[in-house]
Design an enzyme around this catalytic site. Structure first.
Site, PDB file in Angstrom:
ATOM      1  N   GLU A   1      34.581  56.889  59.865  1.00 12.50           N
ATOM      2  CA  GLU A   1      33.154  57.053  59.588  1.00 12.50           C
ATOM      3  C   GLU A   1      32.876  56.957  58.091  1.00 12.50           C
ATOM      4  OE1 GLU A   1      32.144  60.276  63.140  1.00 12.50           O
ATOM      5  OE2 GLU A   1      32.045  60.871  61.044  1.00 12.50           O
TER       6      GLU A   1
ATOM      7  N   CYS B   1      29.520  58.264  51.087  1.00 15.23           N
ATOM      8  CA  CYS B   1      30.540  59.247  51.435  1.00 15.23           C
ATOM      9  C   CYS B   1      31.575  58.519  52.285  1.00 15.23           C
ATOM     10  CB  CYS B   1      29.909  60.412  52.193  1.00 15.23           C
ATOM     11  SG  CYS B   1      31.084  61.680  52.698  1.00 15.23           S
TER      12      CYS B   1
ATOM     13  N   CYS C   1      41.975  63.933  60.537  1.00 15.22           N
ATOM     14  CA  CYS C   1      42.326  64.830  59.431  1.00 15.22           C
ATOM     15  C   CYS C   1      43.375  65.825  59.918  1.00 15.22           C
ATOM     16  CB  CYS C   1      41.086  65.583  58.937  1.00 15.22           C
ATOM     17  SG  CYS C   1      41.425  66.665  57.525  1.00 15.22           S
TER      18      CYS C   1
ATOM     19  N   CYS D   1      40.222  72.314  59.860  1.00  9.48           N
ATOM     20  CA  CYS D   1      39.225  73.329  59.516  1.00  9.48           C
ATOM     21  C   CYS D   1      38.396  73.634  60.760  1.00  9.48           C
ATOM     22  CB  CYS D   1      38.326  72.839  58.372  1.00  9.48           C
ATOM     23  SG  CYS D   1      39.226  72.547  56.832  1.00  9.48           S
TER      24      CYS D   1
ATOM     25  N   CYS E   1      34.813  72.012  61.378  1.00  8.74           N
ATOM     26  CA  CYS E   1      34.677  70.575  61.138  1.00  8.74           C
ATOM     27  C   CYS E   1      35.013  69.777  62.387  1.00  8.74           C
ATOM     28  CB  CYS E   1      35.594  70.161  59.980  1.00  8.74           C
ATOM     29  SG  CYS E   1      35.625  68.384  59.661  1.00  8.74           S
TER      30      CYS E   1
ATOM     31  N   CYS F   1      30.513  65.272  59.622  1.00  9.28           N
ATOM     32  CA  CYS F   1      31.727  64.485  59.635  1.00  9.28           C
ATOM     33  C   CYS F   1      32.444  64.583  60.982  1.00  9.28           C
ATOM     34  CB  CYS F   1      32.646  64.960  58.511  1.00  9.28           C
ATOM     35  SG  CYS F   1      34.113  63.937  58.320  1.00  9.28           S
TER      36      CYS F   1
END
Length: 354
Positions: free
Chosen positions: A104, A117, A124, A128, A131, A345
């Protein structure tokens, strides 16, 4: 929502146009094509500044070279799988890479300028808890060429230059350090994209070794810490990476970075209702920042489907911000972008994967 497509990648044996830095372009032109090195500068100008992705349209190259280059170099951009456009002008992109993976990026329209961005990894590894990308797991690092290419693809879609770049998309940039730094150098190169060092920011959750390495690069770019909690206990609950790299280690590295660069540190702090938005957390932050020059971006949580977290109201945000300001911490409440689309995100990729 709109859909669009760009060129699909060519055979793997070809060189990747976006994989080569300027020195490699010049070596290729001189050693493989037996042409003057300024030819490489001409090609880079077409690609990075004029946004022309068809060698046959590069009119100041010889006809013979224009016919030969497509056989040797793949100039394909990632395919645009999906685009969402917000009422405020924010664009959210989903790109399909040559191996079928999705990443993205987000374009924010500030009226007189644009900010991109961009992502550094497919997924990832940090997980987290607030997220969407973190909940999807990690697939692989992006190459420097893939990082550069999806930024250039955003400019091509927009039809205008984007002069601010933040590595705040999918992934932890400092865990893909070599590719990210290579991509940054390519974007900064005056004969390629020619971005200003003061218009590039790398965001990190705090990887001490690489924060120090970044300081030693002396690039002059900005650094942003994704903090989100003022103490180890809370931060470890929100961000498991804190178990490996607790706040004292991160802060020591940041002090080194600031002493070496002289650049003010930006801190991002996502406000989560009843988790980290209490005034006492603000007081802890002030103590935490001692010895650092910081600027704090407060970000009301952008809700993710299925998340246990919620956005705090203004009645909770204002006292928190007032504590920081009263005690001398420069801060602002970030203007929200794309709240009417899947702007958080990982949301758009998550839908594509399901």
């Amino acid at each position: 929502m709109e859909n669009a497509e760009m060129n699909v990648a060519a055979p793997a044996q070809k060189r990747g146009a976006f994989d080569m830095n300027l020195a490699e372009w010049r070596d290729f032109v001189q050693e493989d094509l037996k042409l003057p090195r300024y030819t490489a500068d001409q090609i880079c100008q077409w690609v990075y500044q004029k946004k022309v992705f068809d060698f046959r349209a590069m009119t100041n190259l010889s006809k013979a070279l224009r016919e030969r280059l497509p056989q040797l170099v793949d100039i394909a951009l990632p395919r645009l799988a999906q685009r969402q456009v917000s009422q405020d002008g924010t664009r959210k992109y989903l790109w399909r890479l040559a191996d079928g993976q999705y990443i993205e990026s987000v374009l924010m329209d500030h009226g007189n300028r644009y900010t991109a961005c961009i992502s550094s990894q497919v997924g990832c590894p940090l997980r987290c808890t607030f997220c969407a990308t973190g909940q999807q797991g990690f697939t692989r690092n992006l190459t420097a060429g893939e990082i550069v290419a999806h930024f250039i693809a955003m400019e091509a879609d927009l039809g205008a230059d984007i002069n601010n770049v933040v590595f705040m998309g999918m992934g932890e940039p400092l865990l893909n350090y070599d590719n990210v730094i290579r991509a940054v150098r390519m974007l900064l190169e005056p004969k390629m994209r020619g971005l200003s060092v003061r218009h590039v920011t790398i965001s990190t959750s705090g990887i001490p070794e690489y924060i120090r390495r970044l300081a030693d690069e002396e690039l002059g770019i900005y650094l942003c810490l994704s903090l989100h909690a003022p103490n180890n206990e809370l931060r470890s609950r929100l961000m498991p990476v804190n178990e490996k790299f607790p706040l004292p280690q991160v802060l020591d590295a940041l002090r080194y970075w600031q002493k070496k660069t002289g650049v003010r540190l930006t801190v991002e702090y996502v406000l989560l209702k009843n988790q980290n938005d209490m005034p006492e957390c603000a007081y802890e932050l002030v103590t935490l920042f001692q010895g650092l020059q910081v600027y704090v971006n407060l970000i009301p949580y952008n809700p993710v489907e299925g998340s246990r977290y919620s956005r705090p109201s203004a009645s909770r945000i204002t006292p928190f911000m007032n504590v920081l300001k009263k005690l001398g911490i420069e801060c602002e409440l970030r203007k929200e972008h794309g709240t009417d689309i899947d702007a958080a995100c990982g949301q758009l990729r998550g839908r594509a994967l399901n």
